[in-house]
Design a protein around this motif. Structure first.
Motif, PDB file in Angstrom:
ATOM      1  N   TYR A 190      26.546  -2.334 -10.590  1.00 40.43           N
ATOM      2  CA  TYR A 190      27.456  -2.030  -9.479  1.00 40.43           C
ATOM      3  C   TYR A 190      27.383  -3.066  -8.359  1.00 40.43           C
ATOM      4  CZ  TYR A 190      27.538   2.365 -11.950  1.00 40.43           C
ATOM      5  OH  TYR A 190      27.659   3.310 -12.925  1.00 40.43           O
ATOM      6  N   CYS A 191      26.579  -4.102  -8.543  1.00 37.30           N
ATOM      7  CA  CYS A 191      26.417  -5.139  -7.520  1.00 37.30           C
ATOM      8  C   CYS A 191      27.459  -6.246  -7.696  1.00 37.30           C
ATOM      9  CB  CYS A 191      25.027  -5.751  -7.613  1.00 37.30           C
ATOM     10  SG  CYS A 191      23.695  -4.574  -7.284  1.00 37.30           S
ATOM     11  N   ASP A 192      27.675  -7.006  -6.633  1.00 36.47           N
ATOM     12  CA  ASP A 192      28.569  -8.161  -6.707  1.00 36.47           C
ATOM     13  C   ASP A 192      27.899  -9.321  -7.438  1.00 36.47           C
ATOM     14  OD1 ASP A 192      30.616  -6.878  -5.283  1.00 36.47           O
ATOM     15  OD2 ASP A 192      29.734  -7.471  -3.365  1.00 36.47           O
ATOM     16  N   LEU A 193      26.653  -9.578  -7.111  1.00 34.54           N
ATOM     17  CA  LEU A 193      25.864 -10.628  -7.759  1.00 34.54           C
ATOM     18  C   LEU A 193      24.499 -10.057  -8.111  1.00 34.54           C
ATOM     19  CD1 LEU A 193      26.548 -13.775  -5.546  1.00 34.54           C
ATOM     20  CD2 LEU A 193      27.303 -13.404  -7.893  1.00 34.54           C
ATOM     21  N   ILE A 194      23.947 -10.543  -9.220  1.00 33.03           N
ATOM     22  CA  ILE A 194      22.653 -10.056  -9.686  1.00 33.03           C
ATOM     23  C   ILE A 194      21.767 -11.258  -9.971  1.00 33.03           C
ATOM     24  CG2 ILE A 194      21.449  -8.777 -11.506  1.00 33.03           C
ATOM     25  CD1 ILE A 194      24.210  -7.405 -12.034  1.00 33.03           C
ATOM     26  N   THR A 208      16.841  -5.153  -4.568  1.00 31.26           N
ATOM     27  CA  THR A 208      16.025  -5.029  -5.766  1.00 31.26           C
ATOM     28  C   THR A 208      16.132  -3.607  -6.294  1.00 31.26           C
ATOM     29  OG1 THR A 208      14.049  -4.385  -4.565  1.00 31.26           O
ATOM     30  CG2 THR A 208      14.376  -6.740  -4.953  1.00 31.26           C
ATOM     31  N   THR A 209      15.910  -3.471  -7.580  1.00 32.78           N
ATOM     32  CA  THR A 209      15.915  -2.154  -8.182  1.00 32.78           C
ATOM     33  C   THR A 209      15.025  -2.165  -9.419  1.00 32.78           C
ATOM     34  OG1 THR A 209      17.254  -0.376  -9.116  1.00 32.78           O
ATOM     35  CG2 THR A 209      17.972  -2.615  -9.591  1.00 32.78           C
ATOM     36  N   GLN A 210      14.429  -1.030  -9.682  1.00 32.29           N
ATOM     37  CA  GLN A 210      13.695  -0.870 -10.923  1.00 32.29           C
ATOM     38  C   GLN A 210      14.558  -0.149 -11.955  1.00 32.29           C
ATOM     39  OE1 GLN A 210       9.666   0.043 -10.922  1.00 32.29           O
ATOM     40  NE2 GLN A 210       9.243  -1.053  -9.051  1.00 32.29           N
ATOM     41  N   TYR A 211      15.752   0.255 -11.540  1.00 32.24           N
ATOM     42  CA  TYR A 211      16.706   0.915 -12.430  1.00 32.24           C
ATOM     43  C   TYR A 211      17.787  -0.103 -12.773  1.00 32.24           C
ATOM     44  CZ  TYR A 211      14.214   4.951 -10.704  1.00 32.24           C
ATOM     45  OH  TYR A 211      13.226   5.833 -10.381  1.00 32.24           O
ATOM     46  N   VAL A 212      17.614  -0.757 -13.893  1.00 25.20           N
ATOM     47  CA  VAL A 212      18.472  -1.877 -14.259  1.00 25.20           C
ATOM     48  C   VAL A 212      19.943  -1.471 -14.287  1.00 25.20           C
ATOM     49  CG1 VAL A 212      18.945  -3.579 -16.062  1.00 25.20           C
ATOM     50  CG2 VAL A 212      16.591  -2.964 -15.519  1.00 25.20           C
ATOM     51  N   GLY A 213      20.248  -0.257 -14.719  1.00 24.55           N
ATOM     52  CA  GLY A 213      21.631   0.201 -14.786  1.00 24.55           C
ATOM     53  C   GLY A 213      22.345   0.154 -13.450  1.00 24.55           C
ATOM     54  N   GLU A 214      21.608   0.326 -12.351  1.00 19.60           N
ATOM     55  CA  GLU A 214      22.216   0.265 -11.011  1.00 19.60           C
ATOM     56  C   GLU A 214      22.765  -1.125 -10.700  1.00 19.60           C
ATOM     57  OE1 GLU A 214      19.169   1.390  -8.275  1.00 19.60           O
ATOM     58  OE2 GLU A 214      19.496   3.531  -8.575  1.00 19.60           O
ATOM     59  N   ALA A 215      22.178  -2.141 -11.272  1.00 15.84           N
ATOM     60  CA  ALA A 215      22.580  -3.512 -10.975  1.00 15.84           C
ATOM     61  C   ALA A 215      24.028  -3.786 -11.369  1.00 15.84           C
ATOM     62  CB  ALA A 215      21.651  -4.495 -11.681  1.00 15.84           C
ATOM     63  N   MET A 220      18.330 -16.490 -13.396  1.00 19.83           N
ATOM     64  CA  MET A 220      19.759 -16.748 -13.227  1.00 19.83           C
ATOM     65  C   MET A 220      20.325 -15.802 -12.187  1.00 19.83           C
ATOM     66  SD  MET A 220      20.911 -15.090 -16.874  1.00 19.83           S
ATOM     67  CE  MET A 220      19.580 -15.911 -17.695  1.00 19.83           C
ATOM     68  N   VAL A 221      21.464 -16.192 -11.626  1.00 19.02           N
ATOM     69  CA  VAL A 221      22.228 -15.363 -10.698  1.00 19.02           C
ATOM     70  C   VAL A 221      23.678 -15.408 -11.168  1.00 19.02           C
ATOM     71  CG1 VAL A 221      22.998 -15.032  -8.328  1.00 19.02           C
ATOM     72  CG2 VAL A 221      20.684 -15.884  -8.773  1.00 19.02           C
ATOM     73  N   ASP A 222      24.295 -14.240 -11.315  1.00 15.64           N
ATOM     74  CA  ASP A 222      25.680 -14.188 -11.781  1.00 15.64           C
ATOM     75  C   ASP A 222      26.233 -12.801 -11.467  1.00 15.64           C
ATOM     76  OD1 ASP A 222      28.085 -14.893 -13.040  1.00 15.64           O
ATOM     77  OD2 ASP A 222      27.087 -15.682 -14.813  1.00 15.64           O
ATOM     78  N   THR A 223      27.517 -12.641 -11.713  1.00 16.47           N
ATOM     79  CA  THR A 223      28.154 -11.335 -11.579  1.00 16.47           C
ATOM     80  C   THR A 223      27.740 -10.462 -12.759  1.00 16.47           C
ATOM     81  OG1 THR A 223      30.083 -11.993 -12.867  1.00 16.47           O
ATOM     82  CG2 THR A 223      30.177 -12.373 -10.463  1.00 16.47           C
ATOM     83  N   PRO A 224      27.906  -9.147 -12.649  1.00 19.04           N
ATOM     84  CA  PRO A 224      27.593  -8.302 -13.806  1.00 19.04           C
ATOM     85  C   PRO A 224      28.367  -8.729 -15.059  1.00 19.04           C
ATOM     86  CG  PRO A 224      27.850  -6.940 -11.862  1.00 19.04           C
ATOM     87  CD  PRO A 224      28.252  -8.340 -11.473  1.00 19.04           C
ATOM     88  N   GLU A 225      29.657  -9.026 -14.902  1.00 18.22           N
ATOM     89  CA  GLU A 225      30.459  -9.462 -16.049  1.00 18.22           C
ATOM     90  C   GLU A 225      29.956 -10.794 -16.601  1.00 18.22           C
ATOM     91  OE1 GLU A 225      32.964  -9.446 -19.123  1.00 18.22           O
ATOM     92  OE2 GLU A 225      32.574  -7.771 -17.770  1.00 18.22           O
ATOM     93  N   GLY A 226      29.613 -11.711 -15.718  1.00 15.20           N
ATOM     94  CA  GLY A 226      29.084 -12.999 -16.156  1.00 15.20           C
ATOM     95  C   GLY A 226      27.780 -12.853 -16.923  1.00 15.20           C
TER      96      GLY A 226
END
Length: 124
Positions: free
Chosen positions: A10-14, A1-8, A24-30
């Motif tokens: 860099y994750c594999d799935l969000i 979890t993060t409160q800094y949305v920009g960090e997300a 929803m759950v998806d990749t950053p690009e998705g």
């Protein structure tokens, strides 16, 4: 979890949550593609594109949504797939004798992606 949305970004799935529920759950690009309806392309030409040029671009099947002006010679387009749309745009512009300064895919900041995703789900 993060409160800094920009960090997300860099994750594999969000997982995107709102009011305690998983939206929803998806990749950053998705998630970027879902938020904006496709890839975002920024186009800067050497000449002004008049209304008829913009209408022609709007009619292309790979262009999704509205085309927005960015300054006197710039446009932002939402396209199905940037990797196939950019060559098609470049070829069309050459056929129209319109010089291209730049054409590239724009990656919206993830804060903007999150706002769009939450805004869209509020309209359901």
């Amino acid at each position: 979890t993060t409160q800094y949305v920009g960090e997300a970004a860099y994750c594999d799935l969000i997982g995107v949550m709102r009011e305690g529920g998983l939206l929803m759950v998806d990749t950053p690009e998705g998630l970027r593609r879902r938020a904006f309806g496709g890839d975002v392309i920024d186009l800067q030409t050497k000449e002004y594109l008049d209304h008829s040029h913009v209408q022609q671009l709007q009619s292309f099947p790979f262009v999704k949504g509205e085309i927005t002006r960015r300054g006197e010679r710039g446009l932002r387009l939402i396209v199905l797939d940037g990797s196939t749309a950019i060559p098609q745009l470049t070829t069309w512009l050459q056929d129209q004798n319109i010089g291209v300064e730049t054409v590239n895919e724009f990656l919206p900041p993830f804060d903007d992606v999150f706002v769009e995703l939450v805004k869209d789900t509020n309209n359901d």
